[in-house]
Write an enzyme that holds these catalytic residues in place. Structure first.
Site, PDB file in Angstrom:
ATOM      1  N   SER A  63       0.858  -1.190   0.000  1.00 42.40           N
ATOM      2  CA  SER A  63       0.000   0.000   0.000  1.00 42.40           C
ATOM      3  C   SER A  63       0.887   1.231   0.000  1.00 42.40           C
ATOM      4  CB  SER A  63      -0.876   0.026   1.250  1.00 42.40           C
ATOM      5  OG  SER A  63      -1.508   1.288   1.380  1.00 42.40           O
ATOM      6  N   TYR A  72      -1.362  -1.015  10.424  1.00 49.89           N
ATOM      7  CA  TYR A  72      -1.560  -1.480   9.041  1.00 49.89           C
ATOM      8  C   TYR A  72      -0.444  -0.934   8.152  1.00 49.89           C
ATOM      9  CZ  TYR A  72      -3.667  -1.455   4.339  1.00 49.89           C
ATOM     10  OH  TYR A  72      -3.890  -1.584   2.994  1.00 49.89           O
ATOM     11  N   LYS A 115       2.493  -2.904   5.977  1.00 44.58           N
ATOM     12  CA  LYS A 115       2.715  -2.755   4.535  1.00 44.58           C
ATOM     13  C   LYS A 115       4.162  -2.348   4.241  1.00 44.58           C
ATOM     14  CE  LYS A 115      -1.362  -3.916   3.010  1.00 44.58           C
ATOM     15  NZ  LYS A 115      -1.547  -5.070   2.123  1.00 44.58           N
TER      16      LYS A 115
HETATM   17  P1  NAP Z   1     -11.701  -5.859  -0.306  1.00 42.14           P
HETATM   18  O1  NAP Z   1     -12.361  -5.290  -1.507  1.00 42.14           O
HETATM   19  O2  NAP Z   1     -12.289  -5.568   1.004  1.00 42.14           O
HETATM   20  O3  NAP Z   1     -11.585  -7.422  -0.586  1.00 42.14           O
HETATM   21  C1  NAP Z   1     -11.401  -8.268   0.422  1.00 42.14           C
HETATM   22  C2  NAP Z   1     -11.177  -9.668  -0.158  1.00 42.14           C
HETATM   23  O4  NAP Z   1     -10.347 -10.325   0.756  1.00 42.14           O
HETATM   24  C3  NAP Z   1     -12.453 -10.477  -0.255  1.00 42.14           C
HETATM   25  O5  NAP Z   1     -12.323 -11.339  -1.363  1.00 42.14           O
HETATM   26  C4  NAP Z   1     -12.447 -11.279   1.056  1.00 42.14           C
HETATM   27  O6  NAP Z   1     -13.251 -12.413   0.882  1.00 42.14           O
HETATM   28  C5  NAP Z   1     -10.949 -11.544   1.181  1.00 42.14           C
HETATM   29  N1  NAP Z   1     -10.378 -11.774   2.502  1.00 42.14           N
HETATM   30  C6  NAP Z   1     -10.496 -11.022   3.608  1.00 42.14           C
HETATM   31  N2  NAP Z   1      -9.776 -11.531   4.619  1.00 42.14           N
HETATM   32  C7  NAP Z   1      -9.156 -12.634   4.136  1.00 42.14           C
HETATM   33  C8  NAP Z   1      -8.271 -13.595   4.685  1.00 42.14           C
HETATM   34  N3  NAP Z   1      -7.885 -13.548   5.957  1.00 42.14           N
HETATM   35  N4  NAP Z   1      -7.841 -14.600   3.887  1.00 42.14           N
HETATM   36  C9  NAP Z   1      -8.225 -14.678   2.613  1.00 42.14           C
HETATM   37  N5  NAP Z   1      -9.062 -13.807   2.034  1.00 42.14           N
HETATM   38  C10 NAP Z   1      -9.528 -12.794   2.790  1.00 42.14           C
HETATM   39  O7  NAP Z   1     -10.166  -5.393  -0.174  1.00 42.14           O
HETATM   40  P2  NAP Z   1      -9.231  -4.630  -1.229  1.00 42.14           P
HETATM   41  O8  NAP Z   1      -9.391  -3.160  -1.032  1.00 42.14           O
HETATM   42  O9  NAP Z   1      -9.392  -5.201  -2.587  1.00 42.14           O
HETATM   43  O10 NAP Z   1      -7.789  -4.978  -0.649  1.00 42.14           O
HETATM   44  C11 NAP Z   1      -6.940  -5.896  -1.281  1.00 42.14           C
HETATM   45  C12 NAP Z   1      -5.510  -5.537  -0.950  1.00 42.14           C
HETATM   46  O11 NAP Z   1      -5.230  -4.198  -1.384  1.00 42.14           O
HETATM   47  C13 NAP Z   1      -5.160  -5.558   0.542  1.00 42.14           C
HETATM   48  O12 NAP Z   1      -3.865  -6.071   0.692  1.00 42.14           O
HETATM   49  C14 NAP Z   1      -5.180  -4.092   0.940  1.00 42.14           C
HETATM   50  O13 NAP Z   1      -4.343  -3.817   2.035  1.00 42.14           O
HETATM   51  C15 NAP Z   1      -4.625  -3.472  -0.344  1.00 42.14           C
HETATM   52  N6  NAP Z   1      -4.899  -2.054  -0.497  1.00 42.14           N
HETATM   53  C16 NAP Z   1      -6.184  -1.604  -0.622  1.00 42.14           C
HETATM   54  C17 NAP Z   1      -6.390  -0.225  -0.777  1.00 42.14           C
HETATM   55  C18 NAP Z   1      -7.778   0.348  -0.953  1.00 42.14           C
HETATM   56  O14 NAP Z   1      -7.918   1.591  -0.901  1.00 42.14           O
HETATM   57  N7  NAP Z   1      -8.794  -0.438  -1.171  1.00 42.14           N
HETATM   58  C19 NAP Z   1      -5.307   0.660  -0.785  1.00 42.14           C
HETATM   59  C20 NAP Z   1      -4.023   0.151  -0.640  1.00 42.14           C
HETATM   60  C21 NAP Z   1      -3.826  -1.207  -0.505  1.00 42.14           C
HETATM   61  P3  NAP Z   1     -13.836 -13.279   2.138  1.00 42.14           P
HETATM   62  O15 NAP Z   1     -14.647 -12.332   2.952  1.00 42.14           O
HETATM   63  O16 NAP Z   1     -14.604 -14.393   1.502  1.00 42.14           O
HETATM   64  O17 NAP Z   1     -12.607 -13.756   2.845  1.00 42.14           O
END
Ligand code: NAP
Length: 252
Positions: free
Chosen positions: A143, A156, A160
């Site tokens: 991130s 968090y 990262k």
């Molecule tokens: P998201 O839309 O909330 O998606 C979460 C996904 O993770 C779902 O498929 C969920 O499915 C699964 N999940 C949650 N906990 C899990 C676990 N312990 N083991 C396996 N699967 C799990 O999240 P996202 O925003 O796409 O984030 C994905 C990555 O991007 C993360 O590493 C996050 O830190 C990073 N990121 C996000 C942002 C942002 O602004 N969105 C910014 C920077 C970095 P289930 O509920 O079925 O497990």
């Protein structure tokens, strides 16, 4: 010809959000992709949606914090598709918002266990299979908060930052095995993960004011770069982190 034709990819947390967009793009570029997350119902839905697009995918439940699940995830790639070439380690949690110094111990442990340790343990599980292929690509989803810690996401952010270090350390160590290790560092992306922030107009304004493009990104905008890094086109790129954050300041 897709740039990932003949490759097998594992993507964690790939039933929605950034992981889903990455899994879809890898499959569109020719890879056979193993979809995974904690809930069977989410795995089934994502697999069905992608199969409806004629993409080559299968799915399995994998809570990345569970050692048996991690083994089952790799075993699924081997039994369904014959091996592993690509790992995208995308799963992360953030159970606490607030001043870093007040982070409860349980929340701190959970963040480090899922975001850092589970990523490492899954990589340990996958590397022998990549070595068997004589090559491989690992991409971690970190991130922009790993470079510039968010004021309400201290632990968090530190988790990262650890992934930035892990990318560097593993890329050096695994280079002789022809395994490349890179990372992508998204900024604010429209997913469920960022919903709390985006649903408060004041917090959203503060967040987008720091983004020169003045908007959150879409999950699909994180996907092409992962496909590129996973492909032969990136054959001399390892140890790098690509920021996908609408021009936000990260580093020189
Ligand atoms: P998201 O839309 O909330 O998606 C979460 C996904 O993770 C779902 O498929 C969920 O499915 C699964 N999940 C949650 N906990 C899990 C676990 N312990 N083991 C396996 N699967 C799990 O999240 P996202 O925003 O796409 O984030 C994905 C990555 O991007 C993360 O590493 C996050 O830190 C990073 N990121 C996000 C942002 C942002 O602004 N969105 C910014 C920077 C970095 P289930 O509920 O079925 O497990």
């Amino acid at each position: 010809m897709g740039k990932l034709d003949g490759k097998v990819a594992i993507v964690t947390a790939s039933t929605e959000g950034i992981g889903y967009a990455i899994a879809r793009k890898l499959a569109q570029d020719g890879a056979k992709v193993v979809i995974s997350s904690r809930k069977q119902i989410n795995v089934d839905r994502a697999v069905e949606n992608l199969k409806n697009e004629d993409l080559s995918v299968c799915g399995v439940v994998c809570h990345v914090g569970n050692a048996d699940h991690r083994r089952a995830l790799v075993a699924k790639a081997v039994s369904e598709f014959g091996g592993v070439d690509i790992l995208v380690s995308n799963a992360a949690v953030n159970p606490y918002f607030g001043p870093f110094i007040h982070t409860p111990e349980r929340a701190f442990d959970k963040i480090m266990e899922i975001n850092v340790k589970a990523a490492f343990m899954l990589i340990k599980e996958v590397v022998p299979y990549l070595e068997e292929r004589g090559q491989g690509s690992i991409t971690m989803v970190t991130s922009i908060a790993g470079y510039s810690p968010s004021s309400v996401l201290g632990a968090y952010s530190v988790s990262k930052t650890a992934l930035l270090g892990m990318t560097k350390a593993l890329s050096t160590e695994l280079a002789p095995s022809n395994i490349r290790v890179n990372a992508v560092a998204p900024g604010l992306i429209k997913t469920r993960f960022s919903e709390a922030l985006r649903s408060s107009p004041a917090a959203l304004k503060t967040a987008t004011d720091g983004i020169p493009m003045n908007r959150p990104g879409e999950p699909e905008e994180c996907a092409g770069i992962v496909s590129f890094l996973s492909s032969h086109e990136a054959s001399f790129i390892s140890g790098e982190t690509i920021v996908v954050a609408g021009g936000s300041q990260s580093r020189l």
